[in-house]
Design an enzyme around this catalytic site. Structure first.
Site, PDB file in Angstrom:
ATOM      1  N   ARG A  21       0.797  -1.415   0.062  1.00  0.00           N
ATOM      2  CA  ARG A  21       0.151   0.014   0.113  1.00  0.00           C
ATOM      3  C   ARG A  21       0.928   1.137   0.149  1.00  0.00           C
ATOM      4  NH1 ARG A  21      -3.497  -0.091   5.162  1.00  0.00           N
ATOM      5  NH2 ARG A  21      -1.746  -1.051   5.857  1.00  0.00           N
ATOM      6  N   ASN A  39      -6.308  -2.657   2.560  1.00  0.00           N
ATOM      7  CA  ASN A  39      -6.232  -4.038   2.758  1.00  0.00           C
ATOM      8  C   ASN A  39      -7.612  -4.439   2.569  1.00  0.00           C
ATOM      9  OD1 ASN A  39      -3.519  -4.289   2.559  1.00  0.00           O
ATOM     10  ND2 ASN A  39      -3.408  -4.306   4.886  1.00  0.00           N
TER      11      ASN A  39
END
Length: 92
Positions: A21, A39
């Site tokens: 990320r 996520n």
């Protein structure tokens, strides 16, 4: 001038707990995109990006073929209209 779009991508593979990320956020900011990376409970990462179609395609190419952390097994995306709802590119 290109009209902005929204791309939502779901990235499958070993992409959680590896800095994926944060890597995605860095690439998105370099390109000039707004949105977020998050996520999901099933192990995927969801990426929502808003900008020009060309900018979003650049990020999509990096997600699929870039030197990402972890391992990307596949990326599925959908396209839609931008609603200018993001002030920056965030990690969620």
């Amino acid at each position: 001038m290109s009209e902005d779009v929204r791309m939502t991508a779901w990235v499958r593979g070993a992409v959680q707990q590896v800095g994926f990320r944060w890597w995605t956020r860095s690439r998105a900011l370099e390109i000039g995109l707004l949105g977020y990376a998050s996520n999901l409970g099933d192990g995927r990462v969801q990426v929502v990006a808003e900008g020009t179609r060309e900018q979003c395609e650049q990020l999509l190419d990096l997600l699929r073929h870039g030197d990402t952390p972890g391992r990307v097994d596949g990326v599925t995306e959908i396209w839609g209209e931008s609603d200018d709802g993001y002030p920056s590119f965030a990690i969620r």
